[in-house]
Design an enzyme around this catalytic site. Sequence first.
Site, short mmCIF file in Angstrom:
data_model
loop_
_atom_site.label_atom_id
_atom_site.label_comp_id
_atom_site.label_asym_id
_atom_site.label_seq_id
_atom_site.Cartn_x
_atom_site.Cartn_y
_atom_site.Cartn_z
N ARG A 252 -0.43 -0.97 6.18
CA ARG A 252 0.44 -1.48 5.12
C ARG A 252 1.16 -2.72 5.64
NH1 ARG A 252 -2.27 0.82 2.26
NH2 ARG A 252 -1.88 2.54 0.81
N GLU A 281 2.30 -8.04 -1.26
CA GLU A 281 1.10 -7.99 -2.11
C GLU A 281 1.51 -7.79 -3.56
OE1 GLU A 281 -1.88 -5.22 -0.76
OE2 GLU A 281 -1.53 -5.75 1.31
N HIS A 299 -7.06 -6.98 1.37
CA HIS A 299 -6.78 -5.54 1.21
C HIS A 299 -8.07 -4.86 0.75
CE1 HIS A 299 -3.52 -2.33 0.47
NE2 HIS A 299 -4.66 -1.77 0.75
#
Lengths: 333, 333
Positions: A252, A281, A299
Amino acid sequence: MADQNNLNSNEQQHDLNLPKVLIHGPQGFSSVLQPPFSQNFHILNHSSLPLHQFLATHTHHCSSVAALLCDGGYPVTADVLRLLPSLRLVVTASAGTEHVDLDESRRRGVRVAGAGNMFSEDVADLAVALLIDVVMKISAADRCLRKRVPLGSTGFPLASKLAGKKVGIVGLGKIGLEVAQRLEALDCIISYNSRTQKPLVWYPFYSSVVELASNNQVIILCCALNEQTRHVINREVMLALGKGGVIVNVARGALIDEKELLRCLVEGEIGGAGLDVFQNEPLVCQQFFGLDNVVLSPHAGFSTSESYLGICQLVGRNLEAFFSNNTLITPVI
Amino acid sequence: MADQNNLNSNEQQHDLNLPKVLIHGPQGFSSVLQPPFSQNFHILNHSSLPLHQFLATHTHHCSSVAALLCDGGYPVTADVLRLLPSLRLVVTASAGTEHVDLDESRRRGVRVAGAGNMFSEDVADLAVALLIDVVMKISAADRCLRKRVPLGSTGFPLASKLAGKKVGIVGLGKIGLEVAQRLEALDCIISYNSRTQKPLVWYPFYSSVVELASNNQVIILCCALNEQTRHVINREVMLALGKGGVIVNVARGALIDEKELLRCLVEGEIGGAGLDVFQNEPLVCQQFFGLDNVVLSPHAGFSTSESYLGICQLVGRNLEAFFSNNTLITPVI
C-alpha cells in the site's frame, strides 16, 4: 418503466427464479464476470449508471438482489447494504476488503467472500520483477535507447547484480513468503521484519524496520496498512538503507512517506525504488515521472491474464457454494 | 621528442624496467584498468590518438610493448601486431575474441587471454530480466504511467505469468545453462536445441529450432554466431513459436532475421521480444522504438559494476601470471 431502463437486454428474458446478482466494478470487470455466470444467475449490471443512482431508481430489482460482486475500490457502504434488503452475500474480487463495510455486513447477516490468496503469486512475481528492473536498470536503459542515445556511448546507467543482494522483507505473510522463496532461488540473502517472529521460518528476524534497513541493501514491503505501519518507511529508515539501497512496494502506498522517498531518490540518499502503489491513488505524484532510478507500475499486482481467469473461477465457486448451502471457498466473514 | 607527446605524465617518471602494457579501448575502459596496474606495469595509453597513429608516431615506445589490453570491438589486426614487435601477450576484456587476429597472434607466438566465463552470469541474469520484463510488461507499464495514462484506466497492457512458461534455449553452453537454472528456479519448463545433444543434461532436446519453437512459448538465444546460426530465427521459426510467443536475444543480433522479427512483432505473429543485441550494431533499427511489445537493452550483458571490478581483477591476474611465467588464468591461445 424506469426500472427497466439501463438494464442489459438479456436479463429481461431471464429466468426470474435464478438468484439475482448485482455487479459493482469497472467496465472490464463486468464484461469478464458476466458471461460465465449468466446461465446460473440473474445478472444485474449498473454500468451505465452510478451505483447509488441505480439503487435509487431500480428499487424493485434491487429489493430482490441476493448477491453483490464487487471489485476493490468500489465501496459497499452501509447505505448500499441498506438499499439491498435481500442481500445475503458480497463477493469481492480483490485481496483487500477495506472497501466493504464489514461491521454493517455482519450486523445484517450478510456473508462476505474475498479473493483469498489468489493474487499472492502475481504480487510476489511483480515484487521480484520490479526489483530486477530497478537493480539491472532495464526500463531505464530501454528509455535511453528510445531517446536515441547511441549504443556504446556512456549515456547508459551501469547495472548491478541481483545475486548476493541482501533483501529485507517487511511483512512475512503469504506474499512475503512467496517473494522470499523466489529471491532465495535467485541467490539473494533474505531477512524479515513483522509484528512477531514467525515460529517455522529460519530467515533472520529484525524487530525494527530501521534495523532491517541498516542490515540490508533492499527493502520489500509486503505488509498490511494500518495505524502501526503507516509511513513505516520514513527518512530514518531510508538513511539506514543507504545510498545504494532499493525499496520495492507492492503493498500500500501509505506505508511509505512518499515526500521523503522523493527527496531521498532525488538527493541520492537511496539508490532506487520500484513502486506498484502510491500514497494518493488514483493520483501518481508526477515528480516520479522525471526520475530514472524509479520503476513505476499501475497498481497492477494482479493484472495477469491467468489471474483474471482464476478470479473469475473463484467468484463462480463462491457463488455456487453459497447458493448450494455449502461453505464459502474464501470467506472473509 | 614526438615520442613523448600524448603519453600520460605518470609514465615518464615510471620505472622503465616494468613490463610495458598498452591499453586499447574506450575512455572508461582505460580509466578503470589503468590505476590498479600502474604499480606493477608501465602503462601506455593512446586515448588521445587513434591506435594506428599512435603506433606510427611512438615507434620507440611501441617497440618495447610486451602486452596489449584490449576491449571487444577494438581490433587487434595483423598490422597492429606487426607494429608491436616485442608483444608477447594480448588480454581482451571481452567474452568474444573476433576482434583479435588469432592466426597472426599464433604465428607470432603471441599468447591471448580472454574474459573466460566472467560475464556468463550477468548475461544470463539479463536474459531472465528481459524475459520477465516482456512477459510482465514492466517497461511498457512504466512508459504508460510516465505518459500520464491514469491509474485504473484500461490503457495498461495485461501482463502474463512467468511461472509455468515453456522456455526453449538455443545454445546450451555456460550462459544457456545459467539461464536454464535461473528459469527452472522460477518454475519455467526448460528444453533446448544445440549442435549436439548434451550428455549430462536432462532437459528435453530438440534437434531443430523450428521444432523447439513449436513446443515452447519462449525462445532464448544463447548460441554463438556462425554461418550455421546466422538468421537461425527466421519467419518459419517465429510462426512456429506463435502469437503469444516471446524471443529473447542476449547473444548476437544476426542470429535473428531482424526484418522478419519487426514484421512479426508489428503484425502480432509473435507476442514480444527482449533484445540486448541488434543486427546492425552500433545502429539500432528505429522501428523498434515505436513498439510496446519490445524491451531494448544496449548490448549491456556485462555492464554491472560488479563485473567491471571482476574483469579488472581477471585482467590483473592474467598479466601477473604471464609475467611470472605461470599459466594464464583464462587462455584463448
